[in-house]
Design a protein around this motif. Structure first.
Motif, PDB file in Angstrom:
ATOM      1  N   THR A   1      26.646  67.171  68.639  1.00  0.00           N
ATOM      2  CA  THR A   1      27.542  66.190  68.036  1.00  0.00           C
ATOM      3  C   THR A   1      28.248  66.735  66.796  1.00  0.00           C
ATOM      4  O   THR A   1      27.805  67.704  66.178  1.00  0.00           O
ATOM      5  CB  THR A   1      26.775  64.912  67.655  1.00  0.00           C
ATOM      6  OG1 THR A   1      25.757  65.242  66.695  1.00  0.00           O
ATOM      7  CG2 THR A   1      26.134  64.281  68.879  1.00  0.00           C
TER       8      THR A   1
ATOM      9  N   LEU B   1      29.451  62.545  74.761  1.00  0.00           N
ATOM     10  CA  LEU B   1      28.579  63.665  75.117  1.00  0.00           C
ATOM     11  C   LEU B   1      28.627  63.926  76.623  1.00  0.00           C
ATOM     12  O   LEU B   1      28.779  65.074  77.070  1.00  0.00           O
ATOM     13  CB  LEU B   1      27.144  63.377  74.697  1.00  0.00           C
ATOM     14  CG  LEU B   1      26.802  63.509  73.208  1.00  0.00           C
ATOM     15  CD1 LEU B   1      25.399  62.990  72.943  1.00  0.00           C
ATOM     16  CD2 LEU B   1      26.925  64.953  72.737  1.00  0.00           C
TER      17      LEU B   1
ATOM     18  N   VAL C   1      21.884  70.056  75.660  1.00  0.00           N
ATOM     19  CA  VAL C   1      22.543  69.051  74.823  1.00  0.00           C
ATOM     20  C   VAL C   1      21.595  68.746  73.667  1.00  0.00           C
ATOM     21  O   VAL C   1      20.457  68.321  73.892  1.00  0.00           O
ATOM     22  CB  VAL C   1      22.867  67.760  75.604  1.00  0.00           C
ATOM     23  CG1 VAL C   1      23.403  66.689  74.662  1.00  0.00           C
ATOM     24  CG2 VAL C   1      23.869  68.037  76.715  1.00  0.00           C
TER      25      VAL C   1
ATOM     26  N   THR D   1      26.153  59.015  67.041  1.00  0.00           N
ATOM     27  CA  THR D   1      26.200  59.718  68.316  1.00  0.00           C
ATOM     28  C   THR D   1      26.849  58.847  69.381  1.00  0.00           C
ATOM     29  O   THR D   1      26.483  57.675  69.552  1.00  0.00           O
ATOM     30  CB  THR D   1      24.776  60.115  68.750  1.00  0.00           C
ATOM     31  OG1 THR D   1      24.236  61.034  67.790  1.00  0.00           O
ATOM     32  CG2 THR D   1      24.786  60.756  70.122  1.00  0.00           C
TER      33      THR D   1
END
Length: 363
Positions: A110, A143, A154, A138
């Motif tokens: 992030t 994502l 991730v 987030t």
């Protein structure tokens, strides 16, 4: 003849990590509030365990970390054989990149995430992919949109540093459910112990139910053992097996193992530190808000204070330094005009509030 040996591609593109400062000029006494250290220090039992090792430093530490893994498992209700210990959780993050990424792959993290994610990606020859956050939180959909067939890892910190923000467990579960089979989700729980939300377990339960999630933790924050560099991770059997194959044989010192074991077992001291942090964190947030300084609700042992602009933040930083209080300018985390302030003891917290209140009133 001068020889220049070339580093691996991408290494020279790395901007070295810069830790929180500990010195400032013009102050007789310095209080460091720039590295999210525990102002109350470690458990007295941890100090005793550390001191007791002084006579045995000629002997290698236990490379299996058996006693520490057992203690962690007993305190947190986990399986000891699915725990790995490292030289800080940093080492484990690095090992994950080395073991699962490499040239031609990508590692997603992030926008305001820990700076070492990108550094470890580049060291492994992988490409870091930065994903925008939603007002410093987030964004799971963002994502997922960034994941490709080249993605291998991730990284998500929840709560995040330096923002202090926390997204719901259901969102993390949705992220894990939606990732393709070739991607491993790494939940960085450096600040997990400070979270007071009901049911929050730092994602131990999620790890237990899935084979694509790893959680990492550290003894550098709430446990006050930053100087000893001890961290751990909990993950699926297949991931722990891989990490044990690539880690060093004696990657945690005997003193670190002993102190960490004593620290994790002293649950009363840990709870005391967490309560004191919560009390003064919430108090400081209220005082800053009254002074006109915004911040998101924090779930760590710090506050990310947002000033009207970069110049005001720099002037506030200077005012604090003049009085001997060092905080962290987080422009490098794409947070211009923000200062991350570690929650100190009562004296330090009251002083920071007083300095910043008077500073804002004079602007």
């Amino acid at each position: 003849m001068t020889h220049r040996i070339n580093a691996q591609p991408g290494i020279l593109d790395i901007t070295p990590y810069v830790g929180g400062e500990g010195k400032t000029h013009g102050a007789n006494h310095v209080t460091k509030l720039s590295s999210n250290e525990n102002p109350l220090g470690p458990s007295p039992r941890a100090v005793e365990a550390y001191t007791a090792l002084a006579a045995n430093i000629a002997t290698y530490p236990d490379g299996s970390h058996f006693a520490l893994r057992t203690a962690i498992a007993e305190v947190h209700g986990l399986r000891a054989d699915r725990i790995i210990c490292g030289c800080g959780s940093d080492e484990i993050l690095s090992l994950l990149c080395q073991a699962y990424a490499g040239p031609g792959t990508e590692i997603v993290h992030t926008q305001h995430g820990f700076a070492m994610y990108a550094i470890y990606a580049k060291v492994a020859g992988s490409t870091p992919v930065v994903v925008a956050e939603d007002t410093r939180r987030t964004d799971v959909d963002a994502l997922l949109a960034a994941v490709t067939d080249r993605t291998r890892l991730v990284f998500v910190a929840n709560p995040n540093n330096p923002t202090g923000t926390l997204i719901p467990d259901a969102e993390i579960e949705r992220l894990a459910d939606s990732l393709p089979p070739h991607v491993l989700l790494v939940m960085d729980g450096a600040y997990a112990e400070f979270v007071r939300e009901p049911g929050y377990d730092g994602y131990a339960g999620l790890v237990g139910r899935r084979d694509n999630v790893v959680m990492t933790r550290t003894f550098s924050k709430v446990y006050g053992l930053g100087a000893l560099r001890v961290g751990w991770a909990y993950g699926p059997d297949h991931v722990i097996d891989v990490l044990n194959r690539v880690r060093g044989p004696f990657n945690v010192t005997a003193a670190g193992l002993a102190a960490a074991e004593a620290a994790v077992r002293d649950t009363e001291w840990t709870e005391h530190c967490v309560i004191q942090n919560e009390v003064w964190r919430e108090w400081l947030a209220r005082q800053l808000a009254r002074a006109g300084i915004d911040s998101d609700p924090s779930h760590g042992n710090f506050i990310c204070a947002r000033f009207p602009d970069v110049d005001t933040a720099k002037a506030a930083d200077a005012a604090l330094r003049q009085r001997g209080y060092i905080v962290r300018d987080v422009q490098g985390y794409d947070l211009p005009g923000c200062l991350r302030i570690t929650i100190g003891d009562e004296t330090a917290t009251r002083a920071v509030a007083d300095i910043l209140t008077k500073f804002m009133a004079a602007r």
